[in-house]
Design a protein around this motif. Structure first.
Motif, mmCIF file in Angstrom:
data_model
loop_
_atom_site.group_PDB
_atom_site.id
_atom_site.type_symbol
_atom_site.label_atom_id
_atom_site.label_comp_id
_atom_site.label_asym_id
_atom_site.label_seq_id
_atom_site.Cartn_x
_atom_site.Cartn_y
_atom_site.Cartn_z
ATOM 1 N N VAL A 191 -19.462 1.095 -2.226
ATOM 2 C CA VAL A 191 -18.493 1.421 -3.266
ATOM 3 C C VAL A 191 -18.616 2.911 -3.560
ATOM 4 O O VAL A 191 -19.606 3.363 -4.145
ATOM 5 C CB VAL A 191 -18.739 0.592 -4.542
ATOM 6 C CG1 VAL A 191 -17.754 1.004 -5.638
ATOM 7 C CG2 VAL A 191 -18.608 -0.900 -4.237
ATOM 8 N N GLY A 192 -17.603 3.678 -3.154
ATOM 9 C CA GLY A 192 -17.631 5.118 -3.365
ATOM 10 C C GLY A 192 -17.044 5.544 -4.688
ATOM 11 O O GLY A 192 -17.265 6.678 -5.138
ATOM 12 N N GLU A 193 -16.291 4.677 -5.341
ATOM 13 C CA GLU A 193 -15.671 4.972 -6.626
ATOM 14 C C GLU A 193 -16.740 5.222 -7.689
ATOM 15 O O GLU A 193 -17.649 4.411 -7.869
ATOM 16 C CB GLU A 193 -14.786 3.791 -7.041
ATOM 17 C CG GLU A 193 -14.209 3.870 -8.424
ATOM 18 C CD GLU A 193 -13.176 4.969 -8.568
ATOM 19 O OE1 GLU A 193 -13.445 5.901 -9.345
ATOM 20 O OE2 GLU A 193 -12.131 4.891 -7.910
ATOM 21 N N HIS A 194 -16.630 6.350 -8.407
ATOM 22 C CA HIS A 194 -17.647 6.688 -9.411
ATOM 23 C C HIS A 194 -17.609 5.753 -10.615
ATOM 24 O O HIS A 194 -18.648 5.449 -11.207
ATOM 25 C CB HIS A 194 -17.457 8.129 -9.874
ATOM 26 C CG HIS A 194 -17.822 9.135 -8.836
ATOM 27 N ND1 HIS A 194 -17.852 10.490 -9.086
ATOM 28 C CD2 HIS A 194 -18.189 9.003 -7.540
ATOM 29 C CE1 HIS A 194 -18.214 11.148 -7.989
ATOM 30 N NE2 HIS A 194 -18.407 10.258 -7.037
ATOM 31 N N ARG A 195 -16.420 5.322 -10.992
ATOM 32 C CA ARG A 195 -16.269 4.412 -12.136
ATOM 33 C C ARG A 195 -15.465 3.195 -11.677
ATOM 34 O O ARG A 195 -14.290 3.044 -12.018
ATOM 35 C CB ARG A 195 -15.578 5.127 -13.306
ATOM 36 C CG ARG A 195 -16.432 6.233 -13.927
ATOM 37 C CD ARG A 195 -15.676 7.016 -14.986
ATOM 38 N NE ARG A 195 -14.592 7.786 -14.388
ATOM 39 C CZ ARG A 195 -14.748 8.962 -13.788
ATOM 40 N NH1 ARG A 195 -15.957 9.488 -13.700
ATOM 41 N NH2 ARG A 195 -13.725 9.602 -13.267
ATOM 42 N N PRO A 196 -16.084 2.333 -10.901
ATOM 43 C CA PRO A 196 -15.341 1.202 -10.333
ATOM 44 C C PRO A 196 -14.877 0.245 -11.421
ATOM 45 O O PRO A 196 -15.586 -0.003 -12.391
ATOM 46 C CB PRO A 196 -16.366 0.544 -9.407
ATOM 47 C CG PRO A 196 -17.695 0.951 -9.954
ATOM 48 C CD PRO A 196 -17.505 2.327 -10.512
ATOM 49 N N PRO A 197 -13.670 -0.287 -11.270
ATOM 50 C CA PRO A 197 -13.180 -1.257 -12.255
ATOM 51 C C PRO A 197 -13.969 -2.552 -12.189
ATOM 52 O O PRO A 197 -14.509 -2.932 -11.132
ATOM 53 C CB PRO A 197 -11.725 -1.468 -11.837
ATOM 54 C CG PRO A 197 -11.684 -1.126 -10.383
ATOM 55 C CD PRO A 197 -12.697 -0.034 -10.191
ATOM 56 N N ALA A 198 -14.021 -3.237 -13.311
ATOM 57 C CA ALA A 198 -14.765 -4.496 -13.370
ATOM 58 C C ALA A 198 -14.214 -5.508 -12.368
ATOM 59 O O ALA A 198 -14.969 -6.305 -11.789
ATOM 60 C CB ALA A 198 -14.710 -5.056 -14.786
ATOM 61 N N GLY A 199 -12.899 -5.474 -12.145
ATOM 62 C CA GLY A 199 -12.313 -6.423 -11.193
ATOM 63 C C GLY A 199 -12.887 -6.289 -9.809
ATOM 64 O O GLY A 199 -13.113 -7.292 -9.114
ATOM 65 N N LEU A 200 -13.122 -5.057 -9.368
ATOM 66 C CA LEU A 200 -13.727 -4.835 -8.057
ATOM 67 C C LEU A 200 -15.145 -5.372 -8.009
ATOM 68 O O LEU A 200 -15.504 -6.134 -7.099
ATOM 69 C CB LEU A 200 -13.725 -3.332 -7.732
ATOM 70 C CG LEU A 200 -14.534 -2.913 -6.495
ATOM 71 C CD1 LEU A 200 -13.919 -3.481 -5.231
ATOM 72 C CD2 LEU A 200 -14.640 -1.395 -6.415
ATOM 73 N N MET A 201 -15.954 -5.002 -8.996
ATOM 74 C CA MET A 201 -17.362 -5.396 -8.966
ATOM 75 C C MET A 201 -17.521 -6.901 -9.143
ATOM 76 O O MET A 201 -18.378 -7.525 -8.497
ATOM 77 C CB MET A 201 -18.133 -4.635 -10.043
ATOM 78 C CG MET A 201 -18.004 -3.108 -9.943
ATOM 79 S SD MET A 201 -18.394 -2.461 -8.288
ATOM 80 C CE MET A 201 -20.181 -2.609 -8.313
ATOM 81 N N ASP A 202 -16.693 -7.502 -10.002
ATOM 82 C CA ASP A 202 -16.754 -8.958 -10.178
ATOM 83 C C ASP A 202 -16.388 -9.674 -8.887
ATOM 84 O O ASP A 202 -17.033 -10.670 -8.506
ATOM 85 C CB ASP A 202 -15.817 -9.398 -11.295
ATOM 86 C CG ASP A 202 -16.291 -8.955 -12.670
ATOM 87 O OD1 ASP A 202 -17.454 -8.542 -12.801
ATOM 88 O OD2 ASP A 202 -15.476 -9.024 -13.621
ATOM 89 N N ALA A 203 -15.354 -9.179 -8.210
ATOM 90 C CA ALA A 203 -14.923 -9.821 -6.966
ATOM 91 C C ALA A 203 -15.988 -9.683 -5.878
ATOM 92 O O ALA A 203 -16.248 -10.630 -5.125
ATOM 93 C CB ALA A 203 -13.600 -9.227 -6.498
#
Length: 422
Positions: A191-203
């Motif tokens: 995950v390169g996004e500095h502030r990943p959305p919760a939807g991404l991390m939850d999935a």
């Protein structure tokens, strides 16, 4: 026998929709072809922005370490052949035609979109090339994109922002969930996004992927006073590196994600710090702040959504200039034109708005761009043109040697600039 141009024209007509997400059709044809795997190791790269650059960094680092590498990217700029690259060379017309013939035989009555034909051809050609690693860029989204028929050993998700909302959802959480679909249980997901959305991390958690995230598992930090940067990992690995030849601050994030992907493969690949350094110094990607002239400085960039526009703005803010910034801008109808203009309107001195309706049915006419510019900044200085060529000609005629010309937006803008540069 069809030529490549005839095959591509045929593919544009054989399915009623340009975009039709879903894996059932393409998987059925892939299985009819024997379910070939493009290489023993597969890295899939998704995300809103930065995919093409990250693919290029991974490819460059692996090739510098003497691995045989194939890549699949989209869209192309000047030639369809650019989409399939094997050992640094674009696929030939003959190879693509032969692959399309195999796909046509295998598919029977199963319809395939233009993109699905291309994805199957890339997999087919790479599987026949004796590669060590295949690097595959997601076309749109992730979960239902055709490339997701392949189980990747490592998935990379570069950034998450608003784009293709009609297909992926109207917020970062929804888009993140769709892009997480390229990950696999028990396998690394970078995950390169500095502030990943919760939807991404939850999935990703729901999938059971081994999440390797920027800022918690690996870091890219400046080296004070050296003008270079450092990549470090929570396992203690550290590389001191030169800045990428690719311009713009965001390229360090893309390079960091590429290194993280290779590091996640552990002993399956051996890419030294020296190979990484050589790749950073050598990798170039057309249409990413590409300089095509110096007097005046002329840049081409495919940034077409607000996140990419903000990255462009950051580069402009960090790059001194004495003259005016003259921007040639064209866009597709499904893009957030207002968000793009908002990100750059304080930096651009004069807008040259180019209509793209002659290039693609999805192209916006210049009048629509002008209306949006006026809504965002009523006092903005801008002109409208029927196409990119006429907009660029006007910009060049009015530019002084100290000015900067920026041609950006759609891939169609970049293609017109690169095919007509003088």
């Amino acid at each position: 026998m069809r030529t490549l141009a005839e095959w591509l024209s045929y593919q544009e007509r054989t399915h009623p929709r340009e975009i039709e997400l879903g894996l059932d059709r393409v998987r059925a044809v892939w299985e009819a072809m024997g379910a070939p795997r493009p290489a023993p190791i597969v890295i899939t790269v998704g995300g809103t922005n930065g995919k093409g650059s990250t693919v290029a960094f991974i490819e460059g680092m692996l090739r510098a370490a003497d691995y045989r590498v194939g890549c699949y990217t989209s869209p192309h700029l000047l030639r369809y052949n650019e989409r399939v690259r094997i050992e640094g060379e674009d696929a030939s017309d003959e190879a693509l035609v032969a692959s399309f013939e195999r796909i046509e035989t295998a598919r029977g009555a199963i319809p395939q979109t233009y993109f699905e034909f291309g994805t199957l051809a890339a997999i087919d050609l790479m599987s026949r090339a004796g590669l060590d690693v295949a690097v595959i860029e997601v076309g749109l989204g992730g979960r239902l994109d055709a490339v997701n028929i392949i189980d990747a050993d490592v998935a990379v998700i570069t950034t998450i922002d608003l784009d293709h909302q009609d297909w992926l959802g109207g917020d970062r959480d929804s888009i993140g969930r769709e892009k997480a679909g390229i990950a696999r249980a028990g396998r690394p997901a970078i995950v390169g996004e500095h502030r990943p959305p919760a939807g991404l991390m939850d999935a990703l958690g729901g999938i059971g992927a081994d999440v390797v995230a920027s800022g918690s598992a690996f870091w890219a930090t400046d080296v004070p006073g050296a003008g270079d940067w450092r990549w470090s990992h929570s396992d203690g690995t550290v590389f001191d590196l030169p800045r990428p030849r690719l311009d713009a601050p965001v390229q360090i994030d893309n390079a960091a994600s590429a290194i993280a992907a290779l590091h996640a493969l552990g002993p399956r690949v051996d890419v030294s710090a020296d190979a990484i350094r050589r790749a950073l110094a050598g990798v170039r990607v057309p249409g990413r702040l590409q300089r095509i002239a110096e007097h005046p400085l002329t840049l081409v960039d495919v940034g077409h959504n607000p996140q990419a526009a903000r990255a462009l703005a950051a580069w402009l803010d960090s790059t001194p200039r004495r003259g005016k910034l003259r921007a040639v801008y064209g866009a597709l109808a499904d893009k957030d034109v207002g968000g793009v203009i908002e990100a750059l309107v304080d930096r651009v001195d004069h807008w040259y708005l180019a209509g793209l309706e002659r290039d693609t049915p999805r192209g916006l006419p210049s009048a629509a761009l002008a209306a949006t510019l006026a809504a965002v900044r009523p006092t903005a200085d801008g002109q409208s043109f029927e196409d990119v060529t006429s907009a660029w000609q006007a910009a060049r005629a009015e530019a002084g040697d100290d000015d900067v010309l920026l041609l950006f937006g759609s891939f169609f803008v970049a293609a017109a600039a690169l095919s007509h540069r003088t």
